[in-house]
Design an enzyme around this catalytic site. Sequence first.
Site, PDB file in Angstrom:
ATOM      1  N   ASN A  37       0.773  -1.342  -0.059  1.00 20.75           N
ATOM      2  CA  ASN A  37      -0.128   0.099   0.085  1.00 20.75           C
ATOM      3  C   ASN A  37       1.150   1.232   0.133  1.00 20.75           C
ATOM      4  O   ASN A  37       1.760   1.608   0.839  1.00 20.75           O
ATOM      5  CB  ASN A  37      -1.155   0.057   1.360  1.00 20.75           C
ATOM      6  N   HIS A 122     -14.845  -4.768  11.115  1.00 23.33           N
ATOM      7  CA  HIS A 122     -14.344  -3.430  11.480  1.00 23.33           C
ATOM      8  C   HIS A 122     -15.684  -2.274  11.817  1.00 23.33           C
ATOM      9  O   HIS A 122     -16.341  -2.367  10.800  1.00 23.33           O
ATOM     10  CB  HIS A 122     -13.675  -2.558  10.130  1.00 23.33           C
ATOM     11  N   ARG A 147     -13.554  -5.307  15.583  1.00 21.76           N
ATOM     12  CA  ARG A 147     -12.607  -4.407  16.080  1.00 21.76           C
ATOM     13  C   ARG A 147     -13.410  -2.997  16.064  1.00 21.76           C
ATOM     14  O   ARG A 147     -14.037  -2.700  15.005  1.00 21.76           O
ATOM     15  CB  ARG A 147     -11.511  -4.325  14.950  1.00 21.76           C
ATOM     16  N   TYR A 159      -6.940   7.516  13.129  1.00 21.69           N
ATOM     17  CA  TYR A 159      -6.990   6.419  12.208  1.00 21.69           C
ATOM     18  C   TYR A 159      -8.262   5.541  12.514  1.00 21.69           C
ATOM     19  O   TYR A 159      -8.742   5.303  13.573  1.00 21.69           O
ATOM     20  CB  TYR A 159      -5.803   5.367  12.797  1.00 21.69           C
ATOM     21  N   ASP A 209      -7.287  -1.388  17.567  1.00 18.49           N
ATOM     22  CA  ASP A 209      -5.896  -1.137  17.077  1.00 18.49           C
ATOM     23  C   ASP A 209      -5.517   0.014  17.543  1.00 18.49           C
ATOM     24  O   ASP A 209      -5.842   0.914  17.129  1.00 18.49           O
ATOM     25  CB  ASP A 209      -6.023  -1.219  15.153  1.00 18.49           C
ATOM     26  N   HIS A 211      -2.428   0.881  16.273  1.00 16.29           N
ATOM     27  CA  HIS A 211      -1.849   1.461  15.225  1.00 16.29           C
ATOM     28  C   HIS A 211      -0.302   2.016  15.290  1.00 16.29           C
ATOM     29  O   HIS A 211       0.071   2.940  14.700  1.00 16.29           O
ATOM     30  CB  HIS A 211      -2.546   2.219  14.365  1.00 16.29           C
ATOM     31  N   GLU A 235      -4.150  -4.372  19.489  1.00 14.14           N
ATOM     32  CA  GLU A 235      -3.376  -4.387  18.481  1.00 14.14           C
ATOM     33  C   GLU A 235      -2.162  -3.393  18.143  1.00 14.14           C
ATOM     34  O   GLU A 235      -2.522  -2.320  18.604  1.00 14.14           O
ATOM     35  CB  GLU A 235      -4.047  -4.698  17.009  1.00 14.14           C
ATOM     36  N   GLU A 261       1.405  -6.938  11.621  1.00  7.00           N
ATOM     37  CA  GLU A 261       0.979  -6.367   9.988  1.00  7.00           C
ATOM     38  C   GLU A 261       2.404  -5.859   9.227  1.00  7.00           C
ATOM     39  O   GLU A 261       2.124  -5.938   8.218  1.00  7.00           O
ATOM     40  CB  GLU A 261      -0.255  -5.614  10.096  1.00  7.00           C
ATOM     41  N   ARG A 282       0.069 -11.354  13.879  1.00  4.63           N
ATOM     42  CA  ARG A 282      -0.690 -10.704  12.528  1.00  4.63           C
ATOM     43  C   ARG A 282      -0.125 -10.597  11.283  1.00  4.63           C
ATOM     44  O   ARG A 282      -0.358  -9.580  10.457  1.00  4.63           O
ATOM     45  CB  ARG A 282      -1.413  -9.493  13.116  1.00  4.63           C
ATOM     46  N   HIS A 311      -3.655 -10.419   9.269  1.00  2.00           N
ATOM     47  CA  HIS A 311      -3.881  -9.338   8.976  1.00  2.00           C
ATOM     48  C   HIS A 311      -4.888  -9.406   7.452  1.00  2.00           C
ATOM     49  O   HIS A 311      -4.566 -10.052   6.559  1.00  2.00           O
ATOM     50  CB  HIS A 311      -2.589  -8.617   8.463  1.00  2.00           C
ATOM     51  N   ASP A 315      -6.146  -3.474   1.595  1.00  4.94           N
ATOM     52  CA  ASP A 315      -5.366  -3.123   0.446  1.00  4.94           C
ATOM     53  C   ASP A 315      -4.527  -4.443   0.294  1.00  4.94           C
ATOM     54  O   ASP A 315      -3.620  -4.543  -0.483  1.00  4.94           O
ATOM     55  CB  ASP A 315      -4.176  -2.060   1.200  1.00  4.94           C
ATOM     56  N   GLU A 338      -8.746 -11.118   9.991  1.00  9.95           N
ATOM     57  CA  GLU A 338      -9.543  -9.671   9.784  1.00  9.95           C
ATOM     58  C   GLU A 338     -10.105  -9.774   8.566  1.00  9.95           C
ATOM     59  O   GLU A 338      -9.931 -10.270   7.487  1.00  9.95           O
ATOM     60  CB  GLU A 338      -8.300  -8.589   9.770  1.00  9.95           C
ATOM     61  N   TRP A 401       2.205   7.159  12.210  1.00  9.22           N
ATOM     62  CA  TRP A 401       0.888   6.779  11.650  1.00  9.22           C
ATOM     63  C   TRP A 401       0.467   5.700  12.090  1.00  9.22           C
ATOM     64  O   TRP A 401      -0.302   4.959  12.092  1.00  9.22           O
ATOM     65  CB  TRP A 401       0.849   7.386  10.154  1.00  9.22           C
TER      66      TRP A 401
HETATM   67  O1  KDG Z   1      -1.909  -0.039   4.461  1.00  9.54           O
HETATM   68  C1  KDG Z   1      -2.169   0.038   5.818  1.00  9.54           C
HETATM   69  C2  KDG Z   1      -3.337  -0.874   6.296  1.00  9.54           C
HETATM   70  O2  KDG Z   1      -3.207  -1.965   5.973  1.00  9.54           O
HETATM   71  C3  KDG Z   1      -3.373  -0.713   7.819  1.00  9.54           C
HETATM   72  O3  KDG Z   1      -3.517   0.601   8.260  1.00  9.54           O
HETATM   73  C4  KDG Z   1      -4.676  -1.440   8.371  1.00  9.54           C
HETATM   74  O4  KDG Z   1      -3.841  -1.672  10.709  1.00  9.54           O
HETATM   75  C5  KDG Z   1      -4.471  -1.900   9.739  1.00  9.54           C
HETATM   76  C6  KDG Z   1      -5.302  -2.946  10.085  1.00  9.54           C
HETATM   77  O5  KDG Z   1      -5.109  -3.571  11.009  1.00  9.54           O
HETATM   78  O6  KDG Z   1      -6.238  -3.334   9.149  1.00  9.54           O
HETATM   79 MG    MG Z   2      -3.495  -2.927  12.112  1.00  8.79          MG
END
Ligand code: KDG
Ligand code: MG
Length: 401
Positions: A37, A122, A147, A159, A209, A211, A235, A261, A282, A311, A315, A338, A401
Amino acid sequence: MTITAGRVIVCSPGRNFVTLRLETADGVAGLGDATLNGRELAVASYLNDHVVPLLIGRDARRIEDIWQFLYKGAYWRRGPVTMTAIAAVDMALWDIKGKALGAPVYQLLGGASRDAVTVYAHASGETIEDAVESARRHAGMGYTAVRVQCGIPGVERPYGIARGDRYEPAERGPLSETVWNTEPYLAIVPRLFDRLRRELGSEIALLHDAHHRLTPIEAARLGRALEPYSLFWLEDPTPAENPEVFRLIRQHTTTPLAVGEVFNSIHDCRQLLEEQLVDYIRTSVAHAGGITHMRRIAAVAEIHGVRMGSHGATDLSPVCLAAALHFDLHVHNFGIQEYMPHSAETDRVFPHAYRFHAGVMHPGDAPGLGVELDEALAATFPYEPAWLPVARRADGTMHDW
Ligand code: KDG
Ligand code: MG
């Protein structure tokens, strides 16, 4: 079963995907997902310029040897671009083997260990109320695991919040810079899960998550604050480079942890597994070296009592989702998968045998991975540059991020 051609197809049916198609002299072709991605064309070039020429004339049945050849033979090992390219070749070879033998890939791996694959959805909303409503809606669709992410006061575009009916972080047009603030995040997440448990009850599995945005001690604090709500997992609490920080997080909380991920290989996972610092790993089939390498990660995880939690963001293309479902159905120490449904355009470009029903998925019994690519239709969705957002703190410092 000699490999005669390899083509890289880049298309954008709603979002960008890179797909490798390997062809053999016997007329059997296989697909692999090579999508990274926001850095898609780097993998396309790696495949076109450096991998496909080396595959021509090789025996497509020798999956393990080709994996080792691409990994060891590059000298420059690991990293997301290399491992995504190797993963795409690996998926395509498993697809070819399945089609040649007339068997779905999960049968080649050793057969099903379960009847179906439990997936998590999600759910999200700008406010706690909207997020709870979204979680309730997903529970109504049959999901047993959700989630949940919600907006954060004073933080624009945090996010994981869906705009419209789906969450898609990569944006076409100019790269967007978001501003991050940890304190209001740490304050609102326990309130969100308090409401979720009170309104949805104790049965539903709840996930969250972070992130990669917290320091170790902030992660420890969040994990502890979430303990009354019995999360299925928290996560990616901290940036992924430092596995040793999980020792500190573990000392402070019993909230189960999931990581992986952005990992590319077993070497990223080893310390976390050997010291049992996480509960779920993951990694994704597309970014961690394909089915062949995911099996190694799962084997090490299994001896340390850690489960897999693939994961599965959008994407990753339907080819990767199918590969993950074959793997999940088979692998003994599976945890959860997921699932973010792809857009209708994506599903039309990649017709597939996998299906969702009442909170679980099955890869189907079509030979190989069970996914095709409609190349004529794909050509009507040309590549469009898109960027993942970046985050800064209020004073302008770059943040994860
Ligand atoms: O490309 C980045 C995404 O795959 C990510 O931000 C998604 O964290 C993510 C998730 O757990 O699905
Ligand atoms: Mg994630």
